[in-house]
Design a protein around this motif. Structure first.
Motif, PDB file in Angstrom:
ATOM      1  N   PHE A  89      16.081  15.276  26.002  1.00 36.01           N
ATOM      2  CA  PHE A  89      17.013  14.832  24.968  1.00 36.01           C
ATOM      3  C   PHE A  89      16.444  15.118  23.583  1.00 36.01           C
ATOM      4  N   LEU A  90      15.172  14.780  23.377  1.00 34.57           N
ATOM      5  CA  LEU A  90      14.539  15.028  22.077  1.00 34.57           C
ATOM      6  C   LEU A  90      14.483  16.517  21.763  1.00 34.57           C
ATOM      7  N   ALA A  91      14.196  17.331  22.760  1.00 34.49           N
ATOM      8  CA  ALA A  91      14.167  18.784  22.538  1.00 34.49           C
ATOM      9  C   ALA A  91      15.554  19.291  22.154  1.00 34.49           C
ATOM     10  N   LYS A  92      16.569  18.768  22.814  1.00 33.75           N
ATOM     11  CA  LYS A  92      17.943  19.187  22.540  1.00 33.75           C
ATOM     12  C   LYS A  92      18.404  18.755  21.147  1.00 33.75           C
ATOM     13  N   GLN A  93      17.933  17.596  20.690  1.00 30.87           N
ATOM     14  CA  GLN A  93      18.360  17.033  19.412  1.00 30.87           C
ATOM     15  C   GLN A  93      17.446  17.387  18.249  1.00 30.87           C
ATOM     16  N   LYS A  94      16.384  18.150  18.494  1.00 30.00           N
ATOM     17  CA  LYS A  94      15.373  18.438  17.467  1.00 30.00           C
ATOM     18  C   LYS A  94      15.982  19.006  16.178  1.00 30.00           C
ATOM     19  N   ASP A  95      16.829  20.006  16.297  1.00 26.74           N
ATOM     20  CA  ASP A  95      17.426  20.608  15.100  1.00 26.74           C
ATOM     21  C   ASP A  95      18.313  19.616  14.359  1.00 26.74           C
ATOM     22  N   GLY A  96      19.081  18.842  15.095  1.00 26.32           N
ATOM     23  CA  GLY A  96      19.958  17.844  14.473  1.00 26.32           C
ATOM     24  C   GLY A  96      19.173  16.769  13.747  1.00 26.32           C
ATOM     25  N   ILE A  97      18.070  16.348  14.342  1.00 24.28           N
ATOM     26  CA  ILE A  97      17.215  15.349  13.701  1.00 24.28           C
ATOM     27  C   ILE A  97      16.599  15.938  12.434  1.00 24.28           C
ATOM     28  N   GLY A  98      16.163  17.190  12.509  1.00 22.03           N
ATOM     29  CA  GLY A  98      15.605  17.862  11.332  1.00 22.03           C
ATOM     30  C   GLY A  98      16.623  17.969  10.210  1.00 22.03           C
ATOM     31  N   ASP A  99      17.865  18.320  10.556  1.00 20.34           N
ATOM     32  CA  ASP A  99      18.925  18.407   9.545  1.00 20.34           C
ATOM     33  C   ASP A  99      19.196  17.040   8.916  1.00 20.34           C
ATOM     34  N   MET A 100      19.195  15.995   9.743  1.00 13.99           N
ATOM     35  CA  MET A 100      19.430  14.647   9.241  1.00 13.99           C
ATOM     36  C   MET A 100      18.323  14.245   8.258  1.00 13.99           C
ATOM     37  N   ILE A 101      17.090  14.584   8.583  1.00 14.02           N
ATOM     38  CA  ILE A 101      15.959  14.271   7.694  1.00 14.02           C
ATOM     39  C   ILE A 101      16.079  15.058   6.390  1.00 14.02           C
ATOM     40  N   ASP A 102      16.444  16.325   6.480  1.00 13.30           N
ATOM     41  CA  ASP A 102      16.617  17.140   5.272  1.00 13.30           C
ATOM     42  C   ASP A 102      17.687  16.546   4.357  1.00 13.30           C
ATOM     43  N   MET A 125       0.846  -1.167   0.000  1.00 16.08           N
ATOM     44  CA  MET A 125       0.000   0.000   0.000  1.00 16.08           C
ATOM     45  C   MET A 125       0.896   1.237   0.000  1.00 16.08           C
ATOM     46  N   GLU A 126       0.645   2.129  -0.901  1.00 16.54           N
ATOM     47  CA  GLU A 126       1.441   3.350  -1.004  1.00 16.54           C
ATOM     48  C   GLU A 126       0.824   4.440  -0.149  1.00 16.54           C
ATOM     49  N   ILE A 127       1.633   4.967   0.764  1.00 22.68           N
ATOM     50  CA  ILE A 127       1.193   6.058   1.623  1.00 22.68           C
ATOM     51  C   ILE A 127       2.121   7.231   1.380  1.00 22.68           C
ATOM     52  N   LYS A 128       1.678   8.155   0.531  1.00 21.13           N
ATOM     53  CA  LYS A 128       2.493   9.328   0.206  1.00 21.13           C
ATOM     54  C   LYS A 128       2.372  10.354   1.324  1.00 21.13           C
ATOM     55  N   LYS A 129       3.507  10.823   1.782  1.00 26.37           N
ATOM     56  CA  LYS A 129       3.564  11.864   2.793  1.00 26.37           C
ATOM     57  C   LYS A 129       4.591  12.889   2.352  1.00 26.37           C
ATOM     58  N   ASN A 130       4.314  14.142   2.632  1.00 24.69           N
ATOM     59  CA  ASN A 130       5.280  15.186   2.364  1.00 24.69           C
ATOM     60  C   ASN A 130       6.302  15.170   3.488  1.00 24.69           C
ATOM     61  N   ILE A 131       7.568  15.302   3.144  1.00 24.11           N
ATOM     62  CA  ILE A 131       8.647  15.218   4.126  1.00 24.11           C
ATOM     63  C   ILE A 131       8.505  16.297   5.197  1.00 24.11           C
ATOM     64  N   THR A 132       8.013  17.471   4.846  1.00 23.65           N
ATOM     65  CA  THR A 132       7.804  18.545   5.824  1.00 23.65           C
ATOM     66  C   THR A 132       6.749  18.138   6.839  1.00 23.65           C
ATOM     67  N   GLU A 133       5.684  17.504   6.363  1.00 21.77           N
ATOM     68  CA  GLU A 133       4.621  17.016   7.248  1.00 21.77           C
ATOM     69  C   GLU A 133       5.174  15.962   8.213  1.00 21.77           C
ATOM     70  N   LEU A 134       6.006  15.054   7.689  1.00 23.51           N
ATOM     71  CA  LEU A 134       6.601  14.025   8.541  1.00 23.51           C
ATOM     72  C   LEU A 134       7.525  14.636   9.592  1.00 23.51           C
ATOM     73  N   LYS A 135       8.315  15.622   9.184  1.00 20.87           N
ATOM     74  CA  LYS A 135       9.213  16.282  10.137  1.00 20.87           C
ATOM     75  C   LYS A 135       8.421  16.965  11.252  1.00 20.87           C
ATOM     76  N   ASP A 136       7.343  17.636  10.873  1.00 19.14           N
ATOM     77  CA  ASP A 136       6.523  18.336  11.864  1.00 19.14           C
ATOM     78  C   ASP A 136       5.890  17.352  12.853  1.00 19.14           C
ATOM     79  N   LYS A 137       5.508  16.201  12.373  1.00 21.79           N
ATOM     80  CA  LYS A 137       4.840  15.204  13.209  1.00 21.79           C
ATOM     81  C   LYS A 137       5.840  14.385  14.034  1.00 21.79           C
ATOM     82  N   LEU A 138       7.097  14.387  13.633  1.00 21.22           N
ATOM     83  CA  LEU A 138       8.099  13.522  14.249  1.00 21.22           C
ATOM     84  C   LEU A 138       8.294  13.771  15.740  1.00 21.22           C
ATOM     85  N   ALA A 139       8.462  15.014  16.161  1.00 20.69           N
ATOM     86  CA  ALA A 139       8.750  15.309  17.565  1.00 20.69           C
ATOM     87  C   ALA A 139       7.647  14.794  18.482  1.00 20.69           C
TER      88      ALA A 139
END
Length: 147
Positions: free
Chosen positions: A50-63, A1-15
């Protein structure tokens, strides 16, 4: 099953999804080890910080990964991506990782976070030795992210 998601939407939902997922894993750990009930409050707080501290790094990794994972419109087949990642996770050889307090192994469908052997961790965690995350746990994270 194909579930298309926009990467920006996934990043916003990730935290939020990661925080909920971590809290559920900690609650499950407490069910298996009731002596960790008090420690679970501090574990959740530590994970949240920890997640708050790493949020920017995780976002950069996803980008950076998005260059290889997304189509030209920034969309990704989230279901296929997670299934491929889980397959690689299950098949990869176990390898150590770590930095500072956080050390463990990853591979063969498991992530193990080793707990240091000292009086403080013994008081908080008892004889647990390690916290383990399995591929089944990651499937729960997938559900939180793509549903």
């Amino acid at each position: 099953m194909e579930i298309k998601k926009n990467i920006t939407e996934l990043k916003d939902k990730l935290a939020d999804s990661l925080q909920l997922w971590v809290d559920e894993r900690i609650d499950g750990l407490v069910l298996d080890n009731p002596q960790l009930k008090v420690a679970s409050v501090y574990m959740k707080r530590g994970a949240k910080n920890f997640l708050a501290k790493q949020k920017d790094g995780i976002g950069d990794m996803i980008d950076n990964a998005a260059l290889f994972l997304c189509d030209e419109n920034g969309n990704v087949d989230a279901d296929l991506l997670f299934n491929d990642m889980l397959s690689m996770f299950r098949e990869m050889e176990e390898m150590p990782f770590g930095k500072g307090f956080i050390r463990g192994t990853i591979g063969k469908g498991n992530i193990r976070f080793a707990l240091p052997d000292n009086p403080i961790t013994s008081i908080l965690f008892g004889k647990t030795g390690a916290i383990k995350i399995t591929d089944a746990d990651l499937i729960e994270l997938k559900k939180l992210l793509i549903e």
